[in-house]
Motif scaffolding. Structure first.
Motif, PDB file in Angstrom:
ATOM      1  N   GLY A  84       0.826  -1.195   0.000  1.00 26.19           N
ATOM      2  CA  GLY A  84       0.000   0.000   0.000  1.00 26.19           C
ATOM      3  C   GLY A  84       0.860   1.245   0.000  1.00 26.19           C
ATOM      4  N   PRO A  85       0.263   2.421   0.207  1.00 27.68           N
ATOM      5  CA  PRO A  85       1.017   3.684   0.166  1.00 27.68           C
ATOM      6  C   PRO A  85       2.170   3.754   1.163  1.00 27.68           C
ATOM      7  CG  PRO A  85      -1.343   4.103   0.080  1.00 27.68           C
ATOM      8  CD  PRO A  85      -1.188   2.649   0.370  1.00 27.68           C
ATOM      9  N   VAL A  86       1.915   3.371   2.409  1.00 28.80           N
ATOM     10  CA  VAL A  86       2.960   3.438   3.436  1.00 28.80           C
ATOM     11  C   VAL A  86       4.110   2.505   3.103  1.00 28.80           C
ATOM     12  CG1 VAL A  86       3.496   3.000   5.866  1.00 28.80           C
ATOM     13  CG2 VAL A  86       1.354   4.132   5.248  1.00 28.80           C
ATOM     14  N   CYS A  87       3.769   1.282   2.754  1.00 21.11           N
ATOM     15  CA  CYS A  87       4.789   0.285   2.413  1.00 21.11           C
ATOM     16  C   CYS A  87       5.588   0.723   1.186  1.00 21.11           C
ATOM     17  CB  CYS A  87       4.131  -1.065   2.161  1.00 21.11           C
ATOM     18  SG  CYS A  87       5.278  -2.448   2.126  1.00 21.11           S
ATOM     19  N   ALA A  88       4.906   1.313   0.207  1.00 15.05           N
ATOM     20  CA  ALA A  88       5.568   1.740  -1.033  1.00 15.05           C
ATOM     21  C   ALA A  88       6.608   2.816  -0.763  1.00 15.05           C
ATOM     22  CB  ALA A  88       4.528   2.240  -2.033  1.00 15.05           C
ATOM     23  N   ILE A  89       6.248   3.809   0.033  1.00 19.35           N
ATOM     24  CA  ILE A  89       7.188   4.898   0.279  1.00 19.35           C
ATOM     25  C   ILE A  89       8.346   4.442   1.168  1.00 19.35           C
ATOM     26  CG2 ILE A  89       6.153   5.927   2.361  1.00 19.35           C
ATOM     27  CD1 ILE A  89       6.527   8.657   0.896  1.00 19.35           C
ATOM     28  N   LEU A  90       8.076   3.506   2.088  1.00 16.41           N
ATOM     29  CA  LEU A  90       9.153   2.960   2.916  1.00 16.41           C
ATOM     30  C   LEU A  90      10.126   2.138   2.067  1.00 16.41           C
ATOM     31  CD1 LEU A  90       7.239   1.838   6.135  1.00 16.41           C
ATOM     32  CD2 LEU A  90       8.826   3.747   5.915  1.00 16.41           C
ATOM     33  N   MET A  91       9.604   1.387   1.098  1.00 16.72           N
ATOM     34  CA  MET A  91      10.477   0.604   0.218  1.00 16.72           C
ATOM     35  C   MET A  91      11.292   1.507  -0.693  1.00 16.72           C
ATOM     36  SD  MET A  91       9.125  -3.088  -1.006  1.00 16.72           S
ATOM     37  CE  MET A  91       7.587  -2.605  -1.780  1.00 16.72           C
ATOM     38  N   LYS A  92      10.670   2.593  -1.147  1.00 13.52           N
ATOM     39  CA  LYS A  92      11.419   3.529  -1.987  1.00 13.52           C
ATOM     40  C   LYS A  92      12.601   4.105  -1.228  1.00 13.52           C
ATOM     41  CE  LYS A  92      11.233   7.947  -4.357  1.00 13.52           C
ATOM     42  NZ  LYS A  92      10.468   9.178  -4.658  1.00 13.52           N
ATOM     43  N   ILE A  93      12.369   4.449   0.038  1.00 15.43           N
ATOM     44  CA  ILE A  93      13.449   4.997   0.863  1.00 15.43           C
ATOM     45  C   ILE A  93      14.537   3.960   1.096  1.00 15.43           C
ATOM     46  CG2 ILE A  93      14.009   5.869   3.167  1.00 15.43           C
ATOM     47  CD1 ILE A  93      11.165   7.078   3.212  1.00 15.43           C
ATOM     48  N   ALA A  94      14.135   2.718   1.379  1.00 11.84           N
ATOM     49  CA  ALA A  94      15.099   1.664   1.709  1.00 11.84           C
ATOM     50  C   ALA A  94      15.843   1.133   0.490  1.00 11.84           C
ATOM     51  CB  ALA A  94      14.390   0.513   2.422  1.00 11.84           C
ATOM     52  N   LEU A  95      15.149   1.051  -0.657  1.00 11.12           N
ATOM     53  CA  LEU A  95      15.733   0.410  -1.842  1.00 11.12           C
ATOM     54  C   LEU A  95      15.997   1.387  -2.976  1.00 11.12           C
ATOM     55  CD1 LEU A  95      13.353  -2.707  -1.997  1.00 11.12           C
ATOM     56  CD2 LEU A  95      15.577  -2.548  -0.866  1.00 11.12           C
ATOM     57  N   GLY A  96      15.745   2.673  -2.751  1.00 10.71           N
ATOM     58  CA  GLY A  96      15.866   3.656  -3.829  1.00 10.71           C
ATOM     59  C   GLY A  96      17.227   3.653  -4.507  1.00 10.71           C
ATOM     60  N   ASN A  97      18.280   3.521  -3.723  1.00 11.53           N
ATOM     61  CA  ASN A  97      19.631   3.449  -4.275  1.00 11.53           C
ATOM     62  C   ASN A  97      20.025   1.976  -4.364  1.00 11.53           C
ATOM     63  OD1 ASN A  97      22.300   3.658  -5.007  1.00 11.53           O
ATOM     64  ND2 ASN A  97      22.784   5.269  -3.535  1.00 11.53           N
ATOM     65  N   THR A  98      19.781   1.371  -5.517  1.00 15.31           N
ATOM     66  CA  THR A  98      20.011  -0.071  -5.669  1.00 15.31           C
ATOM     67  C   THR A  98      21.486  -0.461  -5.633  1.00 15.31           C
ATOM     68  OG1 THR A  98      19.907   0.190  -8.077  1.00 15.31           O
ATOM     69  CG2 THR A  98      17.871  -0.426  -6.952  1.00 15.31           C
ATOM     70  N   THR A  99      22.389   0.523  -5.721  1.00 15.16           N
ATOM     71  CA  THR A  99      23.824   0.207  -5.676  1.00 15.16           C
ATOM     72  C   THR A  99      24.263  -0.214  -4.270  1.00 15.16           C
ATOM     73  OG1 THR A  99      24.395   2.535  -5.266  1.00 15.16           O
ATOM     74  CG2 THR A  99      24.318   1.793  -7.564  1.00 15.16           C
ATOM     75  N   HIS A 100      23.394  -0.003  -3.283  1.00 15.35           N
ATOM     76  CA  HIS A 100      23.726  -0.399  -1.913  1.00 15.35           C
ATOM     77  C   HIS A 100      23.674  -1.912  -1.720  1.00 15.35           C
ATOM     78  CE1 HIS A 100      22.542   3.812  -0.154  1.00 15.35           C
ATOM     79  NE2 HIS A 100      23.659   3.829  -0.851  1.00 15.35           N
ATOM     80  N   PHE A 101      23.039  -2.617  -2.664  1.00 14.69           N
ATOM     81  CA  PHE A 101      22.884  -4.072  -2.544  1.00 14.69           C
ATOM     82  C   PHE A 101      23.376  -4.753  -3.819  1.00 14.69           C
ATOM     83  CE2 PHE A 101      19.334  -1.873  -0.432  1.00 14.69           C
ATOM     84  CZ  PHE A 101      19.579  -2.230   0.888  1.00 14.69           C
ATOM     85  N   LYS A 102      23.930  -5.953  -3.650  1.00 16.35           N
ATOM     86  CA  LYS A 102      24.389  -6.719  -4.804  1.00 16.35           C
ATOM     87  C   LYS A 102      23.211  -7.296  -5.580  1.00 16.35           C
ATOM     88  CE  LYS A 102      28.807  -8.113  -2.759  1.00 16.35           C
ATOM     89  NZ  LYS A 102      29.650  -9.261  -2.331  1.00 16.35           N
ATOM     90  N   ASN A 103      22.196  -7.733  -4.858  1.00 14.11           N
ATOM     91  CA  ASN A 103      21.037  -8.349  -5.485  1.00 14.11           C
ATOM     92  C   ASN A 103      19.832  -8.259  -4.554  1.00 14.11           C
ATOM     93  OD1 ASN A 103      21.483 -10.464  -3.535  1.00 14.11           O
ATOM     94  ND2 ASN A 103      23.001 -11.341  -4.938  1.00 14.11           N
ATOM     95  N   GLY A 104      18.701  -8.793  -5.020  1.00 14.45           N
ATOM     96  CA  GLY A 104      17.489  -8.760  -4.224  1.00 14.45           C
ATOM     97  C   GLY A 104      17.586  -9.569  -2.949  1.00 14.45           C
ATOM     98  N   ARG A 105      18.330 -10.665  -3.002  1.00 18.37           N
ATOM     99  CA  ARG A 105      18.485 -11.513  -1.803  1.00 18.37           C
ATOM    100  C   ARG A 105      19.195 -10.745  -0.697  1.00 18.37           C
ATOM    101  NH1 ARG A 105      21.811 -15.302   0.650  1.00 18.37           N
ATOM    102  NH2 ARG A 105      20.734 -17.169   1.405  1.00 18.37           N
ATOM    103  N   GLU A 106      20.218  -9.981  -1.069  1.00 13.30           N
ATOM    104  CA  GLU A 106      20.941  -9.190  -0.081  1.00 13.30           C
ATOM    105  C   GLU A 106      20.055  -8.085   0.484  1.00 13.30           C
ATOM    106  OE1 GLU A 106      24.439  -6.142  -0.648  1.00 13.30           O
ATOM    107  OE2 GLU A 106      25.275  -8.176  -0.571  1.00 13.30           O
ATOM    108  N   ALA A 107      19.217  -7.511  -0.363  1.00  7.02           N
ATOM    109  CA  ALA A 107      18.289  -6.469   0.091  1.00  7.02           C
ATOM    110  C   ALA A 107      17.305  -7.039   1.106  1.00  7.02           C
ATOM    111  CB  ALA A 107      17.543  -5.877  -1.101  1.00  7.02           C
ATOM    112  N   ALA A 108      16.763  -8.230   0.810  1.00  8.36           N
ATOM    113  CA  ALA A 108      15.820  -8.872   1.728  1.00  8.36           C
ATOM    114  C   ALA A 108      16.486  -9.206   3.059  1.00  8.36           C
ATOM    115  CB  ALA A 108      15.252 -10.131   1.090  1.00  8.36           C
ATOM    116  N   ALA A 109      17.736  -9.645   3.000  1.00  2.80           N
ATOM    117  CA  ALA A 109      18.478  -9.975   4.215  1.00  2.80           C
ATOM    118  C   ALA A 109      18.726  -8.725   5.051  1.00  2.80           C
ATOM    119  CB  ALA A 109      19.794 -10.646   3.861  1.00  2.80           C
ATOM    120  N   CYS A 110      19.036  -7.613   4.378  1.00  4.33           N
ATOM    121  CA  CYS A 110      19.308  -6.357   5.071  1.00  4.33           C
ATOM    122  C   CYS A 110      18.063  -5.857   5.798  1.00  4.33           C
ATOM    123  CB  CYS A 110      19.801  -5.314   4.079  1.00  4.33           C
ATOM    124  SG  CYS A 110      20.230  -3.731   4.835  1.00  4.33           S
TER     125      CYS A 110
END
Length: 207
Positions: A84-110
């Motif tokens: 939903g809206p809250v989850c979407a904006i929180l994910m944008k903040i957390a994952l917006g800079n994709t260079t912080h993670f090697k892949n999706g698995r690392e993002a989920a672990a973080c």
């Protein structure tokens, strides 16, 4: 606090804002209960603050929805199941800079959505999801959204390959495990969407 105070005097109120909003005026209007005038005044004052907080939260949520509607990234993320809206904006903040993670698995672990591993005697054991590490606020929003999807799936037919996977997992492992698995998959998919600037395209079942 309102529930705890009234419970000590024998007035139990069910969980949920709606139940509390309905119960407090009824208790205050009951002249035959054993509440003193001063205690009634304190409860009434606290209740007014609670109602004011509820209204403020509603205003904030409305503004948040307006912001999300104008944000193309949040709009794309809301296409994911349980987001939903809250989850979407929180994910944008957390994952917006994709260079912080090697892949999706690392993002989920973080974010704390992968099981904790324990090693003993050269053997690795997969444990449960940690409630301490990771982004607790986002993890909670993802879990609640995923759990809602799992519960809704019981009331309708499967529409996609993900629905089939989720339904089978729910039967094998239960709703909570299925919800965590969906939340994990949601983060991985969101990471891929943001990294490749793509739209979410679920694999729909052919009629």
């Amino acid at each position: 606090q309102l529930r705890a105070l009234l419970l000590e005097l024998g007035h139990a109120i069910a969980q949920g804002d709606a139940q509390l909003i309905q119960a407090i005026p009824e208790i205050l209007e009951d002249a035959e209960n054993d509440l003193t005038h001063r205690f009634r005044f304190s409860i009434q004052l606290t209740f007014r603050r609670f109602i004011g907080t509820i209204e403020e939260v509603k205003l904030i949520e409305e503004k948040l929805r307006e912001i999300v509607k104008q944000d193309p990234i949040c709009t794309r993320l809301q296409a994911l199941e349980g987001v939903g809206p809250v989850c979407a904006i929180l994910m944008k903040i957390a994952l917006g800079n994709t260079t912080h993670f090697k892949n999706g698995r690392e993002a989920a672990a973080c974010l704390g959505l992968t099981p904790v591993q324990h090693s003993s005697g050269g053997k690795e054991k997969i444990g449960s999801i940690s409630k301490v590490i990771g982004n607790k606020k986002l993890r909670s929003a993802l879990y609640k959204g995923a759990l809602a999807v799992v519960c809704q799936l019981e009331k309708r037919e499967s529409r996609s390959q993900k629905d089939i996977w989720l339904r089978e997992l729910t039967v094998r492992r239960g709703k909570k495990i299925a919800a965590i698995a969906l939340a994990n998959k949601t983060v991985r998919t969101a990471f891929a969407l943001l990294k490749h600037d793509a739209e979410y395209q679920p694999q729909l079942l052919v009629a």
